[in-house]
Enzyme design. Structure first.
Site, PDB file in Angstrom:
ATOM      1  N   HIS A  48       0.685  -1.313   0.109  1.00 39.75           N
ATOM      2  CA  HIS A  48      -0.142  -0.102  -0.001  1.00 39.75           C
ATOM      3  C   HIS A  48       0.766   1.265   0.133  1.00 39.75           C
ATOM      4  O   HIS A  48       0.751   2.062  -0.780  1.00 39.75           O
ATOM      5  CB  HIS A  48      -0.975  -0.010   1.226  1.00 39.75           C
ATOM      6  CG  HIS A  48      -1.616   1.136   1.665  1.00 39.75           C
ATOM      7  ND1 HIS A  48      -2.570   1.837   0.427  1.00 39.75           N
ATOM      8  CD2 HIS A  48      -1.473   1.978   2.380  1.00 39.75           C
ATOM      9  CE1 HIS A  48      -3.033   2.785   0.951  1.00 39.75           C
ATOM     10  NE2 HIS A  48      -2.274   3.351   2.227  1.00 39.75           N
ATOM     11  N   HIS A  72       3.480   6.982   5.540  1.00 42.54           N
ATOM     12  CA  HIS A  72       2.352   7.448   6.107  1.00 42.54           C
ATOM     13  C   HIS A  72       1.409   6.629   7.082  1.00 42.54           C
ATOM     14  O   HIS A  72       0.961   7.333   7.793  1.00 42.54           O
ATOM     15  CB  HIS A  72       1.678   7.952   4.929  1.00 42.54           C
ATOM     16  CG  HIS A  72       0.615   6.947   4.241  1.00 42.54           C
ATOM     17  ND1 HIS A  72       1.037   6.285   3.105  1.00 42.54           N
ATOM     18  CD2 HIS A  72      -0.735   6.729   4.457  1.00 42.54           C
ATOM     19  CE1 HIS A  72       0.012   5.317   2.865  1.00 42.54           C
ATOM     20  NE2 HIS A  72      -1.071   5.617   3.655  1.00 42.54           N
ATOM     21  N   GLU A  76       0.910   5.342  12.757  1.00 42.15           N
ATOM     22  CA  GLU A  76      -0.491   4.715  12.853  1.00 42.15           C
ATOM     23  C   GLU A  76      -0.520   3.150  13.184  1.00 42.15           C
ATOM     24  O   GLU A  76      -1.127   2.841  14.241  1.00 42.15           O
ATOM     25  CB  GLU A  76      -1.337   4.728  11.589  1.00 42.15           C
ATOM     26  CG  GLU A  76      -2.626   4.365  11.569  1.00 42.15           C
ATOM     27  CD  GLU A  76      -3.814   5.387  11.341  1.00 42.15           C
ATOM     28  OE1 GLU A  76      -3.588   6.438  11.178  1.00 42.15           O
ATOM     29  OE2 GLU A  76      -5.054   5.052  11.920  1.00 42.15           O
ATOM     30  N   ASP A  77       0.109   2.339  12.355  1.00 38.71           N
ATOM     31  CA  ASP A  77      -0.093   0.886  12.310  1.00 38.71           C
ATOM     32  C   ASP A  77       1.161   0.293  12.897  1.00 38.71           C
ATOM     33  O   ASP A  77       1.014  -1.061  13.137  1.00 38.71           O
ATOM     34  CB  ASP A  77      -0.458   0.296  11.094  1.00 38.71           C
ATOM     35  CG  ASP A  77      -1.703   1.084  10.398  1.00 38.71           C
ATOM     36  OD1 ASP A  77      -2.522   1.458  11.393  1.00 38.71           O
ATOM     37  OD2 ASP A  77      -1.821   1.043   9.122  1.00 38.71           O
ATOM     38  N   ASP A 137      -3.526   8.275  -0.893  1.00 43.15           N
ATOM     39  CA  ASP A 137      -3.890   7.343   0.251  1.00 43.15           C
ATOM     40  C   ASP A 137      -5.250   6.858  -0.439  1.00 43.15           C
ATOM     41  O   ASP A 137      -5.314   5.814  -0.492  1.00 43.15           O
ATOM     42  CB  ASP A 137      -3.659   7.946   1.377  1.00 43.15           C
ATOM     43  CG  ASP A 137      -4.155   6.669   2.517  1.00 43.15           C
ATOM     44  OD1 ASP A 137      -3.696   5.627   2.329  1.00 43.15           O
ATOM     45  OD2 ASP A 137      -4.591   7.094   3.503  1.00 43.15           O
ATOM     46  N   ASP A 257     -22.708  13.096 -27.094  1.00 43.19           N
ATOM     47  CA  ASP A 257     -21.149  13.593 -26.678  1.00 43.19           C
ATOM     48  C   ASP A 257     -20.796  13.139 -25.485  1.00 43.19           C
ATOM     49  O   ASP A 257     -20.444  13.542 -24.738  1.00 43.19           O
ATOM     50  CB  ASP A 257     -21.139  15.095 -26.748  1.00 43.19           C
ATOM     51  CG  ASP A 257     -22.366  15.765 -25.708  1.00 43.19           C
ATOM     52  OD1 ASP A 257     -23.224  14.872 -25.182  1.00 43.19           O
ATOM     53  OD2 ASP A 257     -22.119  16.869 -25.425  1.00 43.19           O
TER      54      ASP A 257
HETATM   55 MN    MN Z   1      -2.749   4.434   3.938  1.00 41.11          MN
END
Ligand code: MN
Length: 708
Positions: A48, A72, A76-77, A137, A257
């Site tokens: 990712h 990024h 967080e993870d 993201d 169109d």
């Molecule tokens: Mn992410």
């Protein structure tokens, strides 16, 4: 997984100017940090951030921005800390990664999206580069959305359409916008998406041929004139085709169109020369010509747009721009310098007036749903949207009302619309559409459009449907009134049932095509009553009736069986302004062509100015002792159950009262409602009160008259 050196190489092949050493280091760091973690797809998690970095590389972001993209999700993870990132990559990158993480935190366990967006925007106005990271993201998450549960797919897609796609649009990141929209649409309305996709596939050969029939002569012309350019044809994006279908109200095969031609030239002056050649070959529609080179869009987009009448009379949109402009068109401000890592904040803000404005406004708009509304207005100035309960996006012009929304969903729904339920509130038909909300239209089969709906409705579609309905309904009601007038004339002239003229004779005498249209004309006042009287006289047995007696009865005497006016004639009645008659007054009616009956007071002088045969003696329906246009407020207390608001509003519309305002509050499984209605009579109000009390769950009903 590939070794980090190979991954670094694949990123650098996108943009050779990138710093190989720095990227390799960041790749190793993030791969190690996310080790053992898996995406929902079953791939290693690190795929990712790598994909996000590639998206950023395609946007020509600098190496530091790519590092932020790679890291990024680390804070967080994973167990890694900000100070570790600071140590490895310096304070700037650590700060940025921290910012992205803060935004992710904002979105966790969110109950109110408006509130989140507000915080989000406050944040990005101070850290503008973060937007690009967040958009990259989101784009990758949307590309891999198939691995999520269906309900998550829908909520993520909705948020994407509500917020990220307009944000990308506002920033001029059109490639992002189109892809985000198409992906979100695919999950929100899979059937419609598939239909359009299939149609595009089936017609791709035909479309390709057509595009060639434009590109071919254009190329010859450009070669002859020695103008160096690159001409491409492209199909429009699925979501934009869908929006167009909705806006025009047509099917996909009626939409011509669905492709556009793009001419890329070397220099600005060539744009105008190329434009001249295009207009030489095909006739332009001048109303569709736009010069975004002289006047760029706020997001810096520049291009010439023209629409010409191409081969087979089809409309073809042609965009003409330079290479630089094309780069901006695809990648927005990001293609210049605005989001480069080291860009100065003042420079960023200079290029982002909008973000500055948001930053200023958000302190002045305390209410978060108002803020969301403001946000949408500034993202897409002339359009608003809301959602149906099954997740269909409905686009409306700014200022559209609940009634417009209902008609946009379905004409039948519009015609029966009582109001709408939005979250815990009930809104009247003329309330503005709350932007981005899910709107459930409340309807009743007994609801009918009124003349004043034309004021409540702002969109052409709704207005046309209401006008059509009113016209048809006037015809039906005129017919009913015509029958009443006819019956009354038969009575006055004492014509027995068996002596009545045959329908065919009536039609012949009054040149009507059939008996119903005769009654309709009579009700509309297109047939003078004197003529009717003269015709019927022949059938009368009562020879003692002096000539014109019936006519004088019609005009004058009280015992001449006046025509009773009740709810059925309501839409045919107009109250005269000269004498301002009120329900309960003794009245007469002037039969006006196609306008129904104009009601006057018995003694109004205007009546003398009209031919006698246009006048009708009227009386109010006895059960209706009306109070015209009086406002009555009902207060209802009820237990909270599914459909309670709808049942309450239904009672009111079934009694033909007009709902002015509604407020429903729910508290501890009880509902308190206030409904302001415009009522015509106290009988009507009594009926409403009674019916309300018998609605299941209703505990208490009170009412108050308000002076108008
Ligand atoms: Mn992410």
């Amino acid at each position: 997984m590939l070794p980090v050196e190979d991954i670094a190489q694949s990123i650098i092949s996108i943009n050779p100017k990138l710093d190989r050493e720095l990227l390799t280091k960041a790749l190793a760091f993030t791969a190690n940090a996310h080790k053992g973690q898996l995406r929902k797809s079953g791939e290693p998690y690190v795929v990712h951030p790598i994909e996000v970095a590639k998206i950023l590389a395609n946007l020509r972001m600098d190496s530091k921005m790519l590092v932020v993209g790679l890291l990024h999700d680390v804070l967080e993870d994973t167990a890694h800390t900000k100070s570790e990132i600071t140590e490895e990559f310096g304070v700037d990158i650590a700060e940025m990664v921290d910012s992205v993480t803060k935004i992710a935190d904002m979105q966790k366990g969110v109950d109110n999206t408006a509130k989140t967006f507000k915080k989000f925007l406050a944040f990005i106005s101070k850290n503008p580069q973060v937007i690009v990271i967040k958009l990259a993201d989101r784009l990758h998450n949307m590309r891999t959305l198939e691995f999520l549960k269906e309900e998550n797919q829908r909520s993520v897609s909705k948020e994407t359409l509500d917020f990220y796609a307009p944000l990308a649009h506002r920033l001029g990141l059109y490639e992002f916008k189109f892809e985000l929209e198409d992906l979100a649409f695919k999950y929100l309305q899979p059937r419609e998406y598939a239909e359009i996709e299939k149609h595009l596939q089936l017609t791709s050969k035909e479309r390709e041929d057509y595009i060639q029939s434009i590109i071919f002569p254009l190329n010859i012309k450009m070669n002859l004139e020695q103008l160096d350019c690159d001409i491409k044809g492209r199909s429009k994006h699925i979501f934009s085709i869908w929006e167009k279908m909705k806006n025009i109200g047509c099917k996909i095969d009626e939409l011509y169109d669905i492709f556009a031609i793009r001419i890329i030239v070397k220099q600005i002056q060539d744009c105008y020369i190329a434009l001249g050649y295009v207009h030489n070959l095909w006739m332009p529609l001048y109303s569709r010509f736009k010069d975004y080179i002289a006047v760029p869009r706020p997001n810096l987009y520049q291009s010439l747009h023209t629409t010409v009448i191409g081969p087979q009379g089809r409309l073809v949109e042609v965009q003409i721009r330079t290479n630089d402009m094309n780069e901006t068109a695809e990648h927005g401000m990001a293609s210049h310098w605005a989001y480069k890592f080291n860009a100065k904040k003042e420079e960023l803000e200079k290029n982002m007036e909008w973000v500055k404005m948001i930053n200023k406004m958000q302190d002045e708009i305390p209410n978060s749903s108002e803020f969301l509304e403001f946000l949408h207005k500034s993202l897409l100035p002339n359009n608003i949207h809301a959602w149906t309960p099954n997740g269909t996006k409905v686009n409306l012009p700014l200022g559209a009302t609940i009634l417009d929304f209902a008609f946009a969903v379905h004409t039948e729904l519009g015609l029966r619309c009582l109001g709408a339920r939005v979250a815990n509130k009930v809104l009247g038909i003329d309330s503005p559409v709350p932007i981005g909300e899910t709107i459930q239209i409340l309807q009743s089969s007994s609801q009918e459009p009124q003349e004043n709906w034309l004021i409540s409705a702002k969109t052409p579609k709704a207005q046309a449907a209401i006008k059509r309905w009113l016209k048809e309904s006037v015809a039906i009601r005129s017919e009913i009134l015509g029958r009443k007038i006819w019956q009354r004339e038969l009575q006055v002239l004492r014509i027995a049932e068996e002596k009545k003229p045959a329908d065919t004779d009536i039609c012949q005498a009054f040149s009507s095509t059939d008996i119903n249209s005769f009654y309709e004309s009579l009700g509309k006042g297109e047939i003078p009553l004197g003529k009717v009287f003269n015709f019927l006289k022949k059938y009368s047995e009562d020879n003692s009736t002096p000539p014109l007696r019936g006519l004088f009865d019609v005009f004058g005497s009280i015992d001449s069986a006046p025509i009773t006016i009740g709810q059925n004639e309501k839409s045919l009645l107009n109250y005269a302004k000269c004498c301002n008659p009120l329900p309960g007054d003794k009245i007469k009616g002037l039969l006006k062509t196609s306008k129904g009956i104009e009601i006057h007071k018995n003694n109004c002088k205007i009546l003398n100015k009209h031919p006698e045969e246009h006048c009708l003696t009227l009386q109010w329906e006895p059960s209706n002792t009306p109070k015209r246009n009086s406002k009555c407020v009902f207060r209802v207390e009820s237990i909270d159950r599914v459909g309670i608001e709808e049942d309450i509003l239904k009672v009111i519309s079934e009694n033909n009262a007009r709902i002015k305002k509604t407020i429903f509050e729910s508290k501890e499984s009880r509902i308190k409602g206030r409904i302001d209605v415009l009522a015509l009579s106290s009988a009507q109000i009594n009926n409403i009160e009674q019916s309300l009390s018998s609605v299941a769950g209703v505990r208490k009903v009170t009412r108050t008259w308000l002076a108008q």
